[in-house]
Enzyme design. Structure first.
Site, PDB file in Angstrom:
ATOM      1  N   TYR A 105       0.765  -1.232  -0.127  1.00 37.35           N
ATOM      2  CA  TYR A 105      -0.097   0.017  -0.092  1.00 37.35           C
ATOM      3  C   TYR A 105       0.831   1.285   0.069  1.00 37.35           C
ATOM      4  O   TYR A 105       1.837   1.324   0.787  1.00 37.35           O
ATOM      5  CB  TYR A 105      -0.818  -0.017   1.274  1.00 37.35           C
ATOM      6  CG  TYR A 105      -2.308  -0.084   0.945  1.00 37.35           C
ATOM      7  CD1 TYR A 105      -2.706   1.201   0.232  1.00 37.35           C
ATOM      8  CD2 TYR A 105      -3.266  -1.179   0.742  1.00 37.35           C
ATOM      9  CE1 TYR A 105      -4.133   1.173  -0.290  1.00 37.35           C
ATOM     10  CE2 TYR A 105      -4.495  -0.990   0.493  1.00 37.35           C
ATOM     11  CZ  TYR A 105      -4.994   0.009  -0.095  1.00 37.35           C
ATOM     12  OH  TYR A 105      -6.200   0.029  -0.589  1.00 37.35           O
ATOM     13  N   THR A 152      -3.108   6.370 -22.308  1.00 41.90           N
ATOM     14  CA  THR A 152      -2.943   5.155 -21.698  1.00 41.90           C
ATOM     15  C   THR A 152      -1.727   4.585 -22.085  1.00 41.90           C
ATOM     16  O   THR A 152      -1.045   4.749 -22.928  1.00 41.90           O
ATOM     17  CB  THR A 152      -4.131   4.352 -22.257  1.00 41.90           C
ATOM     18  OG1 THR A 152      -3.753   4.213 -23.757  1.00 41.90           O
ATOM     19  CG2 THR A 152      -5.604   4.656 -21.801  1.00 41.90           C
TER      20      THR A 152
HETATM   21  N1  PLP Z   1      -9.354   8.003 -23.841  1.00 32.81           N
HETATM   22  C1  PLP Z   1      -9.260   7.512 -25.412  1.00 32.81           C
HETATM   23  C2  PLP Z   1      -9.215   8.353 -26.552  1.00 32.81           C
HETATM   24  C3  PLP Z   1      -9.575   6.240 -25.513  1.00 32.81           C
HETATM   25  O1  PLP Z   1      -9.434   5.627 -26.726  1.00 32.81           O
HETATM   26  C4  PLP Z   1      -9.715   5.353 -24.265  1.00 32.81           C
HETATM   27  C5  PLP Z   1      -9.686   3.994 -24.544  1.00 32.81           C
HETATM   28  O2  PLP Z   1      -9.971   3.411 -25.351  1.00 32.81           O
HETATM   29  C6  PLP Z   1      -9.647   5.957 -23.241  1.00 32.81           C
HETATM   30  C7  PLP Z   1      -9.584   7.187 -22.928  1.00 32.81           C
HETATM   31  C8  PLP Z   1      -9.881   5.280 -21.742  1.00 32.81           C
HETATM   32  O3  PLP Z   1      -8.926   4.160 -21.437  1.00 32.81           O
HETATM   33  P1  PLP Z   1      -9.123   3.263 -20.521  1.00 32.81           P
HETATM   34  O4  PLP Z   1      -9.981   2.214 -21.334  1.00 32.81           O
HETATM   35  O5  PLP Z   1      -7.882   2.801 -20.082  1.00 32.81           O
HETATM   36  O6  PLP Z   1      -9.831   3.647 -19.498  1.00 32.81           O
END
Ligand code: PLP
Length: 426
Positions: A54, A235
């Site tokens: 943690y 991401t």
């Molecule tokens: N933003 C965009 C443009 C995305 O294409 C995605 C996921 O496909 C996300 C945010 C969200 O990512 P996550 O699925 O990791 O929450």
């Protein structure tokens, strides 16, 4: 990957499912634009003892003891992330892209503030103001889209963005998309934002790896090297080829607000095993070979787009600059919708997702399009010749609705995948 020996002896049910999924990934084509194959090093960090710890808070500012080593892990991830994106500030704790966007909104907005973002049916993401998502329920999103007519049909409509910005005076302009195949230059967007006093959030969830590879401009800076987007969320598991997760980079003045928004604003304890894996992925992306990977991803997407065009498909916006392409199925077969195409391809061992195309007459559940990506196939070493083969396999499956063709193609796909397995020692 090695098989999970110990897990098999402890929990054969889960072990068997993992092995079956591994087999599926190895014997079918992965064309989902948001997926990739991580390295074994990323996998090992993800499966490490760091999951036991943690660590609420930030390095040297934790709420629990025993974080001397975890602090070094997270600091390493932050430093590598900053180096990779030439960023003055980084936060590596967001559990996912949706969390990173939520944290950015929490840091920059008050409830009911006006925000501009891309229309969901033209490439935007759920977290860009969908009524079924927190973003659309808490903030007043207004959407810009792509051009309906020539010139630059289906390219981002900057005139519309400027006009809406002047009418709505948004506090924030969100750019970046989940299904848009053209480079979004930050310069004109910064200009529009400055005209109305708005902040800019660039959602680089999809293109982070291409930015890291240097084949997509870094949105933190304009082409003159000035401040571009104020905040960039991304991401780590798509083109960046790291573990499932996300990060935020930004200019220094917003750092404190963003840190506070991620924790304690939005999340609890960080996933330090995922953060260690992010650190590994950032180091991999800093290697010169990653620039080459990024170039090959885009080249493969272009070859796939051209080959599909030769097979009679129409590619939305006329092509691609990135790792993904949107296929309009209507020229190929006006009666073929995205849902049936996805099902038929799935039966043939070709995994992709249906997607609305701009101004789609069909619903989001049916759609007239497919979204295809080349990030995972490129990781396995597939190149131009394989992209042409993939286009012809897709065309064969979609030309006829017969089970025998699906079976035939499924075998050919398995043969192709045997020659290009996900690398296990990378
Ligand atoms: N933003 C965009 C443009 C995305 O294409 C995605 C996921 O496909 C996300 C945010 C969200 O990512 P996550 O699925 O990791 O929450």
């Amino acid at each position: 990957m090695s098989s999970p020996e110990w897990l098999r002896s402890q929990d054969p049910e889960v072990a068997r499912l993992i092995e079956e999924e591994e087999q599926r990934q190895r014997s079918t084509l992965q064309l989902i634009a948001s997926e990739n194959f991580t390295s074994r090093a990323v996998m090992e960090a993800t499966g490490s003892v760091l999951t036991n710890k943690y660590a609420e808070g930030y390095p040297s500012r934790r709420y629990y003891g025993g974080n001397q080593i975890v602090d070094q892990v997270e600091t390493l991830a932050i430093e590598r992330c900053k180096r990779l994106f030439k960023a003055p500030y980084a936060n590596v704790q967001p559990h996912a892209g949706a969390n990173a966007n939520a944290a950015a909104y929490l840091a920059l907005l008050e409830p009911r503030d006006a925000v501009l973002a891309m229309r969901l049916d033209q490439g935007g993401h759920l977290t860009h103001g969908s009524p079924v998502n927190f973003s659309g329920q808490i903030y007043e999103f207004v959407s810009y889209g792509v051009r309906e007519t020539d010139p630059n049909r289906e390219w981002l409509d900057l005139d519309q963005m400027r006009q809406l910005a002047k009418e709505q005076r948004p506090k924030l302009i969100v750019v970046g998309a989940t299904a848009y195949s053209r480079i979004i230059e930050i310069d004109p967007i910064r200009e529009i934002a400055d005209e109305v006093g708005a902040l800019v959030l660039f959602d680089a969830a999809h293109v982070a790896g291409l930015i890291a590879a240097g084949v997509y401009p870094n949105p933190l800076f304009t082409s003159a090297g000035d401040r571009g987007a104020d905040v960039v969320t991304f991401t780590t598991h798509k083109t960046l080829r790291g573990p499932r997760g996300a990060a935020i980079v930004a200019h220094e003045d917003l750092g404190k607000r963003l840190d506070k928004a991620v924790f304690p604003g939005l999340q609890g304890g960080p996933l330090e095993h995922a953060i260690a894996a992010k650190a590994v992925a950032f180091a991999e992306a800093l290697e010169p070979s990653f620039a080459d990977y990024g170039r090959r991803v885009v080249e493969n997407a272009r070859v796939l787009a051209d080959a599909l065009t030769s097979e009679g498909f129409r590619i939305v916006s006329g092509g691609t600059d990135v790792h993904l392409l949107l296929v309009d199925l209507r020229d190929f077969d006006p009666d073929l919708d995205g849902r049936s195409a996805q099902d038929r391809l799935d039966r043939s061992g070709i995994t992709c997702n249906r997607n609305q195309i701009p101004f789609d007459p069909r619903s989001p559940f049916v759609t007239s399009g497919l979204r295809l990506g080349t990030a995972a196939m490129t990781t396995t070493g597939m190149a131009r010749d394989q992209m042409k083969t993939v286009a012809s396999l897709i065309s064969r499956v979609l030309r006829t609705d017969d089970g025998a063709t699906c079976d035939e193609v499924r075998h050919e796909v398995a043969d192709l995948c045997r020659s290009f397995p996900p690398p296990s020692e990378r």
